[in-house]
Scaffold this motif. Structure first.
Motif, PDB file in Angstrom:
ATOM      1  N   GLN A  77       0.847  -1.183   0.000  1.00 55.31           N
ATOM      2  CA  GLN A  77       0.000   0.000   0.000  1.00 55.31           C
ATOM      3  C   GLN A  77       0.889   1.241   0.000  1.00 55.31           C
ATOM      4  O   GLN A  77       2.071   1.166   0.349  1.00 55.31           O
ATOM      5  CB  GLN A  77      -0.925   0.012   1.220  1.00 55.31           C
ATOM      6  CG  GLN A  77      -0.208   0.137   2.552  1.00 55.31           C
ATOM      7  CD  GLN A  77      -1.168   0.115   3.725  1.00 55.31           C
ATOM      8  OE1 GLN A  77      -2.273  -0.387   3.624  1.00 55.31           O
ATOM      9  NE2 GLN A  77      -0.741   0.668   4.854  1.00 55.31           N
ATOM     10  N   PRO A  78       0.359   2.380  -0.406  1.00 54.37           N
ATOM     11  CA  PRO A  78       1.183   3.597  -0.459  1.00 54.37           C
ATOM     12  C   PRO A  78       1.603   4.046   0.928  1.00 54.37           C
ATOM     13  O   PRO A  78       0.929   3.746   1.923  1.00 54.37           O
ATOM     14  CB  PRO A  78       0.249   4.620  -1.125  1.00 54.37           C
ATOM     15  CG  PRO A  78      -1.125   4.106  -0.879  1.00 54.37           C
ATOM     16  CD  PRO A  78      -1.011   2.618  -0.885  1.00 54.37           C
ATOM     17  N   PRO A  79       2.718   4.767   1.038  1.00 56.39           N
ATOM     18  CA  PRO A  79       3.160   5.269   2.348  1.00 56.39           C
ATOM     19  C   PRO A  79       2.169   6.263   2.933  1.00 56.39           C
ATOM     20  O   PRO A  79       1.331   6.832   2.223  1.00 56.39           O
ATOM     21  CB  PRO A  79       4.513   5.922   2.036  1.00 56.39           C
ATOM     22  CG  PRO A  79       4.501   6.177   0.573  1.00 56.39           C
ATOM     23  CD  PRO A  79       3.651   5.118  -0.040  1.00 56.39           C
ATOM     24  N   ALA A  80       2.294   6.491   4.224  1.00 54.03           N
ATOM     25  CA  ALA A  80       1.314   7.316   4.938  1.00 54.03           C
ATOM     26  C   ALA A  80       1.294   8.751   4.428  1.00 54.03           C
ATOM     27  O   ALA A  80       0.226   9.356   4.296  1.00 54.03           O
ATOM     28  CB  ALA A  80       1.618   7.290   6.436  1.00 54.03           C
ATOM     29  N   PHE A  81       2.459   9.330   4.134  1.00 55.72           N
ATOM     30  CA  PHE A  81       2.476  10.730   3.707  1.00 55.72           C
ATOM     31  C   PHE A  81       1.809  10.901   2.345  1.00 55.72           C
ATOM     32  O   PHE A  81       1.172  11.923   2.078  1.00 55.72           O
ATOM     33  CB  PHE A  81       3.914  11.260   3.679  1.00 55.72           C
ATOM     34  CG  PHE A  81       4.688  10.926   2.441  1.00 55.72           C
ATOM     35  CD1 PHE A  81       4.712  11.792   1.361  1.00 55.72           C
ATOM     36  CD2 PHE A  81       5.392   9.735   2.349  1.00 55.72           C
ATOM     37  CE1 PHE A  81       5.429  11.488   0.217  1.00 55.72           C
ATOM     38  CE2 PHE A  81       6.110   9.424   1.218  1.00 55.72           C
ATOM     39  CZ  PHE A  81       6.130  10.303   0.142  1.00 55.72           C
ATOM     40  N   PHE A  82       1.923   9.899   1.473  1.00 53.97           N
ATOM     41  CA  PHE A  82       1.280   9.958   0.161  1.00 53.97           C
ATOM     42  C   PHE A  82      -0.242   9.899   0.314  1.00 53.97           C
ATOM     43  O   PHE A  82      -0.979  10.613  -0.378  1.00 53.97           O
ATOM     44  CB  PHE A  82       1.783   8.804  -0.701  1.00 53.97           C
ATOM     45  CG  PHE A  82       1.431   8.921  -2.156  1.00 53.97           C
ATOM     46  CD1 PHE A  82       2.142   9.762  -2.989  1.00 53.97           C
ATOM     47  CD2 PHE A  82       0.390   8.176  -2.692  1.00 53.97           C
ATOM     48  CE1 PHE A  82       1.824   9.871  -4.337  1.00 53.97           C
ATOM     49  CE2 PHE A  82       0.063   8.274  -4.038  1.00 53.97           C
ATOM     50  CZ  PHE A  82       0.784   9.127  -4.856  1.00 53.97           C
ATOM     51  N   SER A  83      -0.701   9.071   1.236  1.00 54.30           N
ATOM     52  CA  SER A  83      -2.137   8.988   1.503  1.00 54.30           C
ATOM     53  C   SER A  83      -2.655  10.279   2.124  1.00 54.30           C
ATOM     54  O   SER A  83      -3.759  10.739   1.805  1.00 54.30           O
ATOM     55  CB  SER A  83      -2.425   7.807   2.434  1.00 54.30           C
ATOM     56  OG  SER A  83      -1.943   6.596   1.888  1.00 54.30           O
ATOM     57  N   ALA A  84      -1.856  10.875   3.012  1.00 49.73           N
ATOM     58  CA  ALA A  84      -2.268  12.135   3.634  1.00 49.73           C
ATOM     59  C   ALA A  84      -2.373  13.255   2.604  1.00 49.73           C
ATOM     60  O   ALA A  84      -3.281  14.091   2.661  1.00 49.73           O
ATOM     61  CB  ALA A  84      -1.284  12.513   4.735  1.00 49.73           C
TER      62      ALA A  84
END
Length: 293
Positions: A77-84
């Motif tokens: 899954q994409p990293p947290a900062f990319f999702s944010a």
């Protein structure tokens, strides 16, 4: 009393759409488990591509959202900062995650121009831009947020930028003005009020102008020119400085103060023949009272 953790996330891709509430039902309340739960829910909003055929269909598809941010990586899954970032830019930029862990055929990646993993590519109507190759383009939330705000800004971003610039210029009057300390602050307050009033008055017709329905083409052309300018090397230098100084506010204030003191020194040299600059606070207040009466 039982505590409840609730997270709100956008329900649609509209800029100001509805939000939905997610309640944490896990038994463990450790930070790591809560963070994984938040990351999984936010990442579920991002469009995920796991097959090369699906990527090519999406890459050449013309949609209403002209600006897309692609992440090519060998991750579940994409990293947290990319999702944010996908939440912060809802309605402005579409975020797409491409999982290439099980890809045997990399011809489509070579056709697009993906040469390394992970790879961040911004696709606009003007072309593609590979994020991370210019100065200051770090793989972090703060740096990528500054980059995306510059290439696809909102009116609110431009207003805040103009507000910061105007107030920085107004505070320089504290150093330009020579004489008593009280005089400096009186002039500063007057300058701050004047500059901010003029700024707000200037923005009112601009906001009304942008609300006109037949100016959509003008708005699109303005964004196009802005994207051309903000993908240059000079723009990357400006963003790098902005990211650095905004991450180190003490250094920014020190640099600003040093510039102000330097201006104050040259102003004193230039106005050395002016007697008013040597007046103390009481003398200046007395002269101000005499002028008023």
């Amino acid at each position: 009393m039982k505590s409840t953790l609730i997270m709100s996330v956008p329900q649609t891709n509209a800029s100001k759409g509805k939000v939905m509430l997610k309640e944490y039902n896990g038994r463990r309340i450790e930070t790591e488990h809560i963070f994984k739960w938040m990351t999984a829910h936010v990442a579920s909003r991002i469009k995920t591509i796991r097959f090369s055929e699906q990527l090519m269909d999406d890459w050449y598809q013309m949609e209403k959202q002209p600006v897309k941010m692609f992440l090519f990586a060998r991750l579940l899954q994409p990293p947290a900062f990319f999702s944010a970032l996908s939440i912060k830019f809802t309605g402005r930029i579409e975020f797409i995650f491409i999982d290439v862990r099980n890809w045997d055929n990399t011809t489509c990646l070579e056709e697009i121009g993906v040469q390394q993993m992970p790879s961040y590519i911004l696709k606009t109507p003007e072309g593609i831009y590979r994020y991370g190759n210019s100065t200051g383009e770090f793989i972090s939330l703060h740096a990528m947020d500054a980059f995306l705000r510059s290439v696809q800004p909102e009116v609110n971003d431009l207003f805040i930028l103009s507000l910061v610039m105007v107030n920085l210029m107004a505070w320089m009057d504290l150093f330009i003005t020579q004489g008593a300390t009280i005089k400096r602050f009186v002039v500063l307050i007057s300058t701050l009020g004047t500059y901010n009033s003029l700024l707000i008055i200037s923005w009112l017709p601009i906001l009304g102008f942008l609300q006109l329905p037949y100016l959509d083409n003008f708005y699109e052309y303005s964004l196009k020119l802005l994207r051309y300018a903000d993908t240059t090397t000079i723009a990357s230098w400006v963003r790098a400085d902005w990211t650095f100084y905004s991450s180190h506010p003490a250094l920014f204030l020190s640099t600003y103060l040093a510039h102000g003191l330097l201006i104050d020194y040259f102003e004193k040299k230039r106005r050395c023949s002016n007697e008013d600059q040597n007046a103390n606070n009481l003398e200046w207040l007395s002269s101000l009272w005499d002028w008023y009466t």
